[in-house]
Design an enzyme around this catalytic site. Sequence first.
Site, short mmCIF file in Angstrom:
data_model
loop_
_atom_site.label_atom_id
_atom_site.label_comp_id
_atom_site.label_asym_id
_atom_site.label_seq_id
_atom_site.Cartn_x
_atom_site.Cartn_y
_atom_site.Cartn_z
N HIS A 173 0.91 -1.31 0.13
CA HIS A 173 -0.10 0.07 0.07
C HIS A 173 1.01 1.29 0.27
O HIS A 173 1.19 1.75 1.09
CB HIS A 173 -0.90 -0.14 1.24
CG HIS A 173 -1.84 0.98 1.37
ND1 HIS A 173 -2.96 1.02 2.05
CD2 HIS A 173 -2.05 2.38 0.70
CE1 HIS A 173 -3.59 2.07 1.86
NE2 HIS A 173 -2.98 2.96 1.19
N HIS A 178 1.32 4.80 -2.51
CA HIS A 178 1.06 5.68 -3.52
C HIS A 178 2.31 6.41 -3.99
O HIS A 178 3.06 7.02 -3.33
CB HIS A 178 0.16 6.80 -3.07
CG HIS A 178 -1.28 6.31 -2.57
ND1 HIS A 178 -2.23 6.28 -3.11
CD2 HIS A 178 -1.67 5.76 -1.13
CE1 HIS A 178 -3.27 5.52 -2.55
NE2 HIS A 178 -2.93 5.48 -1.04
N HIS A 184 -9.52 1.14 -1.21
CA HIS A 184 -9.48 1.97 0.20
C HIS A 184 -10.87 1.83 0.77
O HIS A 184 -11.91 2.13 0.27
CB HIS A 184 -9.01 3.42 -0.03
CG HIS A 184 -7.56 3.58 -0.20
ND1 HIS A 184 -6.97 2.90 -1.33
CD2 HIS A 184 -6.54 4.37 0.40
CE1 HIS A 184 -5.69 3.42 -1.32
NE2 HIS A 184 -5.52 4.09 -0.22
N GLU A 204 -11.19 3.56 6.17
CA GLU A 204 -10.24 4.35 6.66
C GLU A 204 -10.61 5.30 7.55
O GLU A 204 -10.80 5.55 8.92
CB GLU A 204 -9.43 4.83 5.54
CG GLU A 204 -8.14 5.90 6.11
CD GLU A 204 -7.41 6.53 4.99
OE1 GLU A 204 -8.08 6.63 3.63
OE2 GLU A 204 -6.31 7.20 4.97
N ASP A 260 1.71 3.84 3.05
CA ASP A 260 0.83 4.69 2.33
C ASP A 260 1.51 5.95 1.53
O ASP A 260 1.59 5.99 0.25
CB ASP A 260 -0.06 5.37 3.46
CG ASP A 260 -1.40 5.79 2.84
OD1 ASP A 260 -1.62 5.49 1.66
OD2 ASP A 260 -2.45 6.25 3.73
N ASP A 261 1.78 7.02 2.22
CA ASP A 261 2.48 8.25 1.36
C ASP A 261 3.54 8.68 2.33
O ASP A 261 3.60 9.85 3.33
CB ASP A 261 1.31 9.42 1.49
CG ASP A 261 0.02 8.72 0.85
OD1 ASP A 261 0.12 8.84 -0.33
OD2 ASP A 261 -0.85 8.53 1.25
#
Length: 337
Positions: free
Chosen positions: A14, A16, A194, A197, A275-276
Amino acid sequence: MRDFIQALPKIELHLHIEGTLEPGLLFELAQRNNVSIPFKSEAEVRAAYEFNDLQSFLDIYYQGANVLLHEQDFFDLTWAYLLRCRQDNVIHTEIFFDPQTHTERGIAFDTVIAGINRALVQAEAELQITSRLILCFLRHLDEATAFATLELAQPHRDKIVAVGLDSSEKGNPPEKFQRVFARALEAGFLTVAHAGEEGPASYISDSLSLLKVSRIDHGVRCVEDPALVQQLIAERIPLTVCPLSNIKLCVFASMAQHNIVELLRRGLCVTINSDDPAYFGGYMTDNFLAVAAAHAMTPQEIAQFTFNAIDASFTGEHEKQRLRTRVNDALQPPSGK
Ligand code: ADE
Ligand code: ZN
């Protein structure tokens, strides 16, 4: 424990790619491409990374992506992330990209995927890091735009393993994209989404039943529906959980209150992901360390996150076996004799 976590081979599911844009590269690309950004220094950028929810993050994240114009920019972005993977002992990674963030600005789909793919191919040859690519639809945009994006992806079927769903969750339920996902499945893509969340547990159930997803991205709000938790356990549906992201976006008030270790012990197929990372203060090792600092775990429990990620990955069985062997070798180094 720090040494154990650092040395543990990791699998990321996961991530991005636009969320790996570090302030340094943001400035470099802004200059190179003559794009103006509303920051005077890297320190000012970092100071802006204070979020109170998903939307406050997304507003800054989409703005950052404006500096990405050329194939080389997408290569540089992806290559920088892959070098970071090597540092963290990430041996396999499944990467999201958001084509609509770029096509909406007039950047060709082919430019985006060419740059990312060139870096992935080079990483396999030079860094021995394997990968898969997942196209995410932006759920705040409409169904017609998602269909058009899926059409652009068709010639790149060989480079894209799955389609996913990201961006603003609340108010954009899975059913909005049911028909797009049905077409993607017909075309041979796997699906992920997603869900849970910020949105309710029902978005997780609906992603499973309507979008036929193979795994859920985040999913931490599943605990609000005990029957759903039983289903996730019984069907061994993976959750790609992102601990530091969840703290930064205030999904949990603190890491001590995060439910990932409870979910692991209840037998869910949970994994740790970043994630980011450029926005949330940490890559894979940092995420493992943050969870381990807040929750006492045995080495076996920590390694279970990696074994779960191998089970949940979109690589073939043969490749999964190779990854398991690498992890087992790292856990039981052959004796020196
Ligand atoms: N896009 C990038 N990161 C995201 C996240 N954590 N949730 C939804 N959309 C995203
Ligand atoms: Zn995400």
